[in-house]
Every structure is written in C-alpha cells, then in structure tokens.
Motif scaffolding. Structure first.
Motif, PDB file in Angstrom:
ATOM      1  N   PRO A 152      52.528 -81.695  76.308  1.00  0.00           N
ATOM      2  CA  PRO A 152      51.829 -82.080  77.747  1.00  0.00           C
ATOM      3  C   PRO A 152      50.593 -81.444  78.043  1.00  0.00           C
ATOM      4  N   PHE A 153      50.065 -82.315  79.529  1.00  0.00           N
ATOM      5  CA  PHE A 153      48.924 -81.456  79.591  1.00  0.00           C
ATOM      6  C   PHE A 153      49.466 -80.493  80.865  1.00  0.00           C
ATOM      7  N   GLY A 154      49.989 -80.637  81.238  1.00  0.00           N
ATOM      8  CA  GLY A 154      50.325 -79.030  81.945  1.00  0.00           C
ATOM      9  C   GLY A 154      50.208 -78.043  81.215  1.00  0.00           C
ATOM     10  N   THR A 155      50.940 -78.297  79.757  1.00  0.00           N
ATOM     11  CA  THR A 155      50.923 -77.405  79.461  1.00  0.00           C
ATOM     12  C   THR A 155      49.676 -76.572  78.577  1.00  0.00           C
ATOM     13  N   LEU A 156      48.737 -77.983  78.030  1.00  0.00           N
ATOM     14  CA  LEU A 156      47.176 -76.908  77.698  1.00  0.00           C
ATOM     15  C   LEU A 156      46.867 -76.786  78.546  1.00  0.00           C
ATOM     16  N   LYS A 157      46.817 -76.770  80.065  1.00  0.00           N
ATOM     17  CA  LYS A 157      45.722 -75.950  80.763  1.00  0.00           C
ATOM     18  C   LYS A 157      46.459 -74.930  80.840  1.00  0.00           C
ATOM     19  N   ARG A 158      48.347 -74.515  80.718  1.00  0.00           N
ATOM     20  CA  ARG A 158      47.703 -73.046  80.520  1.00  0.00           C
ATOM     21  C   ARG A 158      47.323 -72.214  79.992  1.00  0.00           C
ATOM     22  N   ILE A 159      47.252 -73.388  78.045  1.00  0.00           N
ATOM     23  CA  ILE A 159      47.273 -72.175  77.477  1.00  0.00           C
ATOM     24  C   ILE A 159      45.188 -72.039  77.447  1.00  0.00           C
ATOM     25  N   GLU A 160      45.231 -73.019  78.436  1.00  0.00           N
ATOM     26  CA  GLU A 160      43.811 -72.352  78.013  1.00  0.00           C
ATOM     27  C   GLU A 160      43.895 -70.991  79.402  1.00  0.00           C
ATOM     28  N   LEU A 161      44.524 -71.201  80.451  1.00  0.00           N
ATOM     29  CA  LEU A 161      44.712 -69.470  80.801  1.00  0.00           C
ATOM     30  C   LEU A 161      45.164 -68.666  80.256  1.00  0.00           C
ATOM     31  N   ALA A 162      45.791 -68.685  78.804  1.00  0.00           N
ATOM     32  CA  ALA A 162      46.580 -67.675  77.956  1.00  0.00           C
ATOM     33  C   ALA A 162      45.332 -66.886  77.343  1.00  0.00           C
ATOM     34  N   ALA A 178      44.498 -76.558  88.406  1.00  0.00           N
ATOM     35  CA  ALA A 178      45.924 -77.833  88.896  1.00  0.00           C
ATOM     36  C   ALA A 178      45.801 -79.163  88.157  1.00  0.00           C
ATOM     37  N   SER A 179      43.940 -79.437  87.834  1.00  0.00           N
ATOM     38  CA  SER A 179      43.825 -81.579  87.974  1.00  0.00           C
ATOM     39  C   SER A 179      44.884 -81.873  87.220  1.00  0.00           C
ATOM     40  N   GLY A 180      45.569 -83.489  87.316  1.00  0.00           N
ATOM     41  CA  GLY A 180      46.336 -83.799  86.525  1.00  0.00           C
ATOM     42  C   GLY A 180      47.389 -83.279  87.311  1.00  0.00           C
ATOM     43  N   LEU A 181      48.219 -82.247  87.140  1.00  0.00           N
ATOM     44  CA  LEU A 181      50.000 -81.384  87.457  1.00  0.00           C
ATOM     45  C   LEU A 181      50.186 -81.823  88.151  1.00  0.00           C
ATOM     46  N   THR A 182      51.673 -81.672  87.760  1.00  0.00           N
ATOM     47  CA  THR A 182      52.843 -82.185  89.077  1.00  0.00           C
ATOM     48  C   THR A 182      52.211 -81.789  89.786  1.00  0.00           C
ATOM     49  N   VAL A 186      51.920 -77.703  89.919  1.00  0.00           N
ATOM     50  CA  VAL A 186      51.381 -76.944  90.358  1.00  0.00           C
ATOM     51  C   VAL A 186      51.614 -75.172  90.982  1.00  0.00           C
ATOM     52  N   ASP A 187      52.413 -75.923  91.427  1.00  0.00           N
ATOM     53  CA  ASP A 187      53.163 -74.383  92.408  1.00  0.00           C
ATOM     54  C   ASP A 187      53.652 -73.600  91.155  1.00  0.00           C
ATOM     55  N   ASP A 188      54.383 -73.512  90.634  1.00  0.00           N
ATOM     56  CA  ASP A 188      53.915 -72.766  88.936  1.00  0.00           C
ATOM     57  C   ASP A 188      52.894 -71.676  88.865  1.00  0.00           C
ATOM     58  N   LEU A 189      51.856 -72.836  88.582  1.00  0.00           N
ATOM     59  CA  LEU A 189      50.716 -72.131  88.048  1.00  0.00           C
ATOM     60  C   LEU A 189      50.050 -70.897  89.239  1.00  0.00           C
ATOM     61  N   ALA A 190      50.084 -71.978  90.920  1.00  0.00           N
ATOM     62  CA  ALA A 190      49.680 -70.488  91.775  1.00  0.00           C
ATOM     63  C   ALA A 190      50.148 -69.019  91.685  1.00  0.00           C
ATOM     64  N   GLY A 191      51.820 -68.899  91.738  1.00  0.00           N
ATOM     65  CA  GLY A 191      52.324 -68.448  91.264  1.00  0.00           C
ATOM     66  C   GLY A 191      51.933 -67.388  89.997  1.00  0.00           C
ATOM     67  N   HIS A 209      40.686 -78.468  94.045  1.00  0.00           N
ATOM     68  CA  HIS A 209      41.314 -79.746  94.853  1.00  0.00           C
ATOM     69  C   HIS A 209      42.310 -79.783  95.589  1.00  0.00           C
ATOM     70  N   HIS A 210      43.586 -78.786  95.459  1.00  0.00           N
ATOM     71  CA  HIS A 210      44.729 -78.434  95.968  1.00  0.00           C
ATOM     72  C   HIS A 210      44.490 -78.085  96.657  1.00  0.00           C
ATOM     73  N   MET A 211      44.208 -78.875  98.256  1.00  0.00           N
ATOM     74  CA  MET A 211      44.040 -77.791  99.276  1.00  0.00           C
ATOM     75  C   MET A 211      45.087 -76.855  99.578  1.00  0.00           C
ATOM     76  N   ARG A 212      46.301 -77.284  99.303  1.00  0.00           N
ATOM     77  CA  ARG A 212      48.172 -76.575  99.479  1.00  0.00           C
ATOM     78  C   ARG A 212      47.889 -75.595  98.477  1.00  0.00           C
ATOM     79  N   MET A 213      47.815 -75.068  97.084  1.00  0.00           N
ATOM     80  CA  MET A 213      46.966 -74.077  96.347  1.00  0.00           C
ATOM     81  C   MET A 213      45.891 -73.427  97.096  1.00  0.00           C
ATOM     82  N   VAL A 214      45.285 -73.678  96.973  1.00  0.00           N
ATOM     83  CA  VAL A 214      44.019 -72.981  97.443  1.00  0.00           C
ATOM     84  C   VAL A 214      44.505 -72.252  98.785  1.00  0.00           C
ATOM     85  N   MET A 215      45.068 -72.735  99.873  1.00  0.00           N
ATOM     86  CA  MET A 215      45.247 -72.300 101.198  1.00  0.00           C
ATOM     87  C   MET A 215      46.356 -70.604 101.249  1.00  0.00           C
ATOM     88  N   ALA A 216      46.832 -71.445  99.884  1.00  0.00           N
ATOM     89  CA  ALA A 216      48.423 -70.280  99.750  1.00  0.00           C
ATOM     90  C   ALA A 216      47.988 -69.422  98.446  1.00  0.00           C
TER      91      ALA A 216
END
Length: 254
Positions: A152-162, A178-182, A186-191, A209-216
C-alpha cells in the motif's frame, strides 16, 4: 547556534527566480514546517540543502559546517537525510534491502569491496540489524522480507522514513510525507514523526500541504510565496498572519 542556517539563498533557472533571498533558521531538535502554495520554492530549497542544486547566491550552514563547500555525496555523512515527493524505492528489492540502502553511504567499505562483497560481512550484518530495528520502530517489520512492489502507498511512504532513519540522521527533511495518505494514516505519521524526534533528538524540516498536521506538530513555521519568505513564527502567529491567509491558507483568521 542554529542547527540549520539558511541565509539569503537565491536560485535562478534562466529567467525564472525560484528562490529570492530566502533566510531562516532551525534550532536543534525543532520541528519546522515549510509551507506555501505549489511553486513557492519549497522543494527547490530542499534540493539546495541536499546539494542537488547549487544556489546562485547565499549560504547554508548545518551544525556549524558550510554545506555548500561539500560535494553532494558527502552530505549524508553530515547527518542530512531527506525523503522525496515521489516514491524513490526499488520495487524489486525487499523492504529490508530498500531500508539498508539508507545506511550504505556511511559504511566504511569502499565501492570495490562492496561490489565484490569482500570483507564486508560484519558491516552488512550490522546494517541489516539496524535496518530491521528501524522497520520495527515504524511497525513495518512484518514486511521486511517482502518485495516493495505491491505494498500500500501509505506503507511505502513509511518505508522511506525508515530508510532515512537508518542513516543516523541529525536532520530529517521530509518532502510531503503525508501526500496520498488517508486521514488516519496522516495522524499516525504525525505521531511517528514526533516520537522519532523525541527519541533521537532529531531536527525536522517538514514540507507538507496537510495544514492540520503541520500546525499540530510544528514548533516553528516558515511560509513561502514566489520564492520569498512571507512569514515565520510559531503556528499561532502564522495562522493569523494576513499575508499567509491571503497567499495560502485562505478563509478568515482563526
């Protein structure tokens, strides 16, 4: 002294002014959000810091060192790691092998030894263990020996982080992670970003571009428009800045 000091950076591509005297700093251990409309110059700034682009003018100092005096292949050795807007994984490699790539730049084996696998067994074993630990940190260890293709795309994004984490970074530059994530992803990634920052005392520069994540999660936000900085400060100040509202956030001040 700031961990990252970007001073008067200007980048021109022919007649296009991509960055126009951009100046800002990030303190050690700080999460800094870099925001602005598409085309504001955010990724160009990332490419300058990671030495993909040479600026026309200005300076970039990281942890007291002049990054612009270094060759691009020496940047990761300073602890500067980044992710990209578009996935940069090898589909045919396993997840573990993809993550191990992030640590190869800092191994002691030369190119010939690595190619021939001569005298590299102990070092490769250590890198494999650290890479698996990074996957476990992000709850990805169950995918370690599977090909990256088809995940899944979200998993691939986290692999890049690892992969960035295994390089032992001092600063993580995350380009739209967080681009393309649900919303839940996005909330999990922010954590995850906050937890990794706290555990490893990382400095984080976040384009998103996810302002809620950036501001949080950001303690400081730099706002760009047409290659220039139009605002800088904590989220509360930036959120209510009239120039920011007009250029990017839209609507009324909160």
């Amino acid at each position: 002294m700031a961990m990252l000091d970007v001073r008067d950076i200007t980048v021109r591509f022919g007649g296009i002014l991509a960055l126009d005297g951009l100046t800002f700093t990030i303190d050690e251990g700080q999460i800094c959000g870099l925001i602005g409309p598409n085309g504001a110059g955010k990724t160009t700034l990332f490419n300058v810091v990671s030495r993909i682009y040479d600026p026309t003018e200005g300076s970039v100092t990281f942890d007291g060192k002049d990054l612009l005096a270094l060759a691009p292949h020496d940047i990761s050795a300073q602890g500067v790691y980044r992710t990209f807007q578009n996935l940069a994984l090898w589909p045919g490699l396993t997840v573990l092998e993809n993550v191990m790539v992030g640590g190869h730049a800092n191994t002691k084996s030369g190119f010939v030894k690595s190619m021939l696998k001569f005298g590299t067994k102990a070092e490769e074993k250590d890198l494999e263990e650290r890479s698996y630990a990074a996957l476990h940190e992000l709850d990805l260890h169950q995918h370690a020996f599977h090909p990256a293709a088809g995940l899944p795309f979200g998993t691939l994004k986290r692999i890049e982080l690892a992969r960035a984490l295994v390089g032992d970074p001092k600063i993580l530059m995350l380009d739209e992670p967080a681009s393309g994530l649900t919303h839940a992803e996005v909330d999990d990634l922010a954590g995850d970003i906050k937890a990794l920052r706290d555990k490893y005392n990382l400095t984080v520069l976040l384009v998103e571009h996810h302002m809620r994540m950036v501001m949080a999660i950001s303690e400081k936000i730099v706002v760009m428009n047409f290659g220039k900085k139009i605002a800088e400060g904590d989220p509360g100040i930036v959120r209510n800045n009239p120039d920011v509202i007009a250029a990017y956030l839209g609507g009324q001040a909160a």
